[in-house]
Design an enzyme around this catalytic site. Sequence first.
Site, mmCIF file in Angstrom:
data_model
loop_
_atom_site.group_PDB
_atom_site.id
_atom_site.type_symbol
_atom_site.label_atom_id
_atom_site.label_comp_id
_atom_site.label_asym_id
_atom_site.label_seq_id
_atom_site.Cartn_x
_atom_site.Cartn_y
_atom_site.Cartn_z
ATOM 1 C CG ASP A 177 -1.846 -1.195 1.239
ATOM 2 O OD1 ASP A 177 -2.375 -1.526 0.165
ATOM 3 O OD2 ASP A 177 -2.047 -1.795 2.305
ATOM 4 C CG HIS B 210 -3.717 -5.157 2.635
ATOM 5 N ND1 HIS B 210 -3.124 -4.244 1.790
ATOM 6 C CD2 HIS B 210 -3.834 -6.294 1.908
ATOM 7 C CE1 HIS B 210 -2.885 -4.805 0.632
ATOM 8 N NE2 HIS B 210 -3.313 -6.063 0.670
HETATM 9 N N1 LIG Z 1 -0.607 -8.465 1.760
HETATM 10 C C1 LIG Z 1 -0.672 -8.056 0.515
HETATM 11 O O1 LIG Z 1 -0.434 -6.876 0.240
HETATM 12 C C2 LIG Z 1 -0.976 -9.005 -0.586
HETATM 13 C C3 LIG Z 1 -1.481 -10.258 -0.313
HETATM 14 N N2 LIG Z 1 -1.747 -11.145 -1.312
HETATM 15 C C4 LIG Z 1 -2.270 -12.462 -0.936
HETATM 16 O O2 LIG Z 1 -1.216 -13.428 -0.955
HETATM 17 C C5 LIG Z 1 -1.779 -14.742 -1.124
HETATM 18 C C6 LIG Z 1 -1.013 -15.528 -2.181
HETATM 19 O O3 LIG Z 1 -1.173 -14.959 -3.446
HETATM 20 P P1 LIG Z 1 -0.495 -15.629 -4.749
HETATM 21 O O4 LIG Z 1 0.909 -15.971 -4.485
HETATM 22 O O5 LIG Z 1 -0.829 -14.779 -5.895
HETATM 23 O O6 LIG Z 1 -1.346 -17.005 -4.843
HETATM 24 P P2 LIG Z 1 -0.908 -18.357 -5.574
HETATM 25 O O7 LIG Z 1 -2.146 -19.190 -5.679
HETATM 26 O O8 LIG Z 1 -0.152 -18.062 -6.816
HETATM 27 O O9 LIG Z 1 0.105 -19.019 -4.553
HETATM 28 C C7 LIG Z 1 -0.305 -19.489 -3.300
HETATM 29 C C8 LIG Z 1 0.581 -20.672 -2.931
HETATM 30 O O10 LIG Z 1 0.165 -21.129 -1.646
HETATM 31 C C9 LIG Z 1 0.280 -22.541 -1.679
HETATM 32 N N3 LIG Z 1 -0.505 -23.140 -0.614
HETATM 33 C C10 LIG Z 1 -1.834 -23.355 -0.548
HETATM 34 N N4 LIG Z 1 -2.140 -23.975 0.601
HETATM 35 C C11 LIG Z 1 -0.992 -24.141 1.294
HETATM 36 C C12 LIG Z 1 -0.659 -24.707 2.542
HETATM 37 N N5 LIG Z 1 -1.579 -25.244 3.337
HETATM 38 N N6 LIG Z 1 0.638 -24.701 2.913
HETATM 39 C C13 LIG Z 1 1.592 -24.159 2.126
HETATM 40 N N7 LIG Z 1 1.335 -23.607 0.924
HETATM 41 C C14 LIG Z 1 0.056 -23.591 0.518
HETATM 42 C C15 LIG Z 1 -0.197 -22.940 -3.070
HETATM 43 O O11 LIG Z 1 0.225 -24.261 -3.412
HETATM 44 C C16 LIG Z 1 0.466 -21.866 -3.906
HETATM 45 O O12 LIG Z 1 1.746 -22.262 -4.353
HETATM 46 C C17 LIG Z 1 -3.255 -14.514 -1.463
HETATM 47 O O13 LIG Z 1 -4.039 -14.733 -0.319
HETATM 48 C C18 LIG Z 1 -3.293 -13.051 -1.873
HETATM 49 O O14 LIG Z 1 -4.560 -12.477 -1.693
HETATM 50 C C19 LIG Z 1 -1.511 -10.824 -2.617
HETATM 51 C C20 LIG Z 1 -0.984 -9.588 -2.941
HETATM 52 C C21 LIG Z 1 -0.724 -8.571 -1.967
HETATM 53 O O1 LIG Z 2 -5.772 -7.192 -4.360
HETATM 54 C C1 LIG Z 2 -5.535 -8.314 -3.862
HETATM 55 O O2 LIG Z 2 -6.387 -9.185 -3.665
HETATM 56 C C2 LIG Z 2 -4.118 -8.595 -3.468
HETATM 57 C C3 LIG Z 2 -3.675 -7.537 -2.559
HETATM 58 O O3 LIG Z 2 -3.887 -7.604 -1.363
HETATM 59 C C4 LIG Z 2 -3.094 -6.330 -3.147
HETATM 60 O O4 LIG Z 2 -2.694 -6.336 -4.321
HETATM 61 O O5 LIG Z 2 -3.028 -5.324 -2.435
#
Ligand SMILES: NC(=O)C1=CN([C@@H]2O[C@H](COP(=O)(O)OP(=O)(O)OC[C@H]3O[C@@H](n4cnc5c(N)ncnc54)[C@H](O)[C@@H]3O)[C@@H](O)[C@H]2O)C=CC1
Ligand SMILES: O=C([O-])CC(=O)C(=O)O
Length: 329
Positions: free
Chosen positions: A151, A178
Amino acid sequence: MVKATVLGASGGIGQPLSLLLKLNEAITELALYDIVNSPGVAADLSHINTPARVTGYLPADEGLKCALTNAHLVVIPAGVPRKPGMTRDDLFKINAGIVRDLATGIAQHAPNAYILIISNPVNSTVPIVVEVLKKHCVFDPKKIFGVTTLDVVRASTFSSEIIGSDPRDVRVPVVGGHSGVTIVPLLSQISPQKGFSEEQIEKLTHRIQYGGDEVVKAKDGAGSATLSMAQAGARFASSILDATVKGKPGIIEPSYVCLDADKEHCSQLKDAIGGLEYFSYNVELGPDGIHKIHGLGEVSPYERKLLESAIPELKQNIEKGVSFINSKL
Ligand SMILES: NC(=O)C1=CN([C@@H]2O[C@H](COP(=O)(O)OP(=O)(O)OC[C@H]3O[C@@H](n4cnc5c(N)ncnc54)[C@H](O)[C@@H]3O)[C@@H](O)[C@H]2O)C=CC1
Ligand SMILES: O=C([O-])CC(=O)C(=O)O
């Protein structure tokens, strides 16, 4: 020896984040855990000629235990991302259980680690981790962080596009939580100071609050921000290492934290935000994690209104996380 562990290391965020951590020379061991592909990602990264030894683990053969044992820092990007039309809260159904189970592993095998939570909805997943650690009597509020760095990164980038300056030189505090209205940019405190018009402030605020949606829409069903999140997560991890391993003073990073981490300033801070237990503030890091939580500073009447909209939603999100654990464990 400094071991960093990534839980969810094979995913869209996990892979580039692990790459950036492999390039961090403060890390001597990088453990990658996922339910799929982590040995492959680890083998690939292990060929890079930087100090960190890279290992990959799957759930079989006590993989989570091996990945976590002796970890100094644990980053959690495990869980499903949004598709167009979803809110972050819609991810709770699946991600709450994933984060609960990983937090249980941390409580058992890495109770002293610094924990950086990326998995959404961050407003609820951070209380989930805290409640799990409390149940295991290993809760230290100074060591648990919801990663909201993206952010702040977006706020710099979007503001600098209007100002026409180098985004690295622009800092905007972003407080609250967030998701959507809980993301509260304090543009009146932008540094260097810039007098935006009212219209510019409203547009910029909206863009920062809904920056994640821009990416979700552009990816059109293929997920949400991954590369920018990996960079933001690696920056935050690097700041934690600078403070806790290298002992660098005065590092300030915004983060969504449990306000018990700084009891001295806590009561005043809580009064300003309707008594919430969790909030994203500028956090000063020290050798043991959170050293000081900085307050809101002077906010404009517009920002006060934004805060008033953020507080009830944050309260609901926090309660949802807390009751998920307390009604299930
Ligand atoms: N805090 C923030 O600013 C942001 C948060 N996110 C969040 O981050 C998370 C991940 O996003 P992506 O990497 O794009 O998703 P993705 O689906 O590409 O990767 C998630 C990974 O988690 C793994 N996974 C699922 N269950 C699991 C478990 N029990 N133990 C270990 N690994 C497990 C999957 O196999 C996969 O490799 C989402 O919840 C997303 O909303 C995304 C962007 C920004
Ligand atoms: O938008 C989403 O779901 C992933 C996220 O938290 C971000 O990009 O800030």
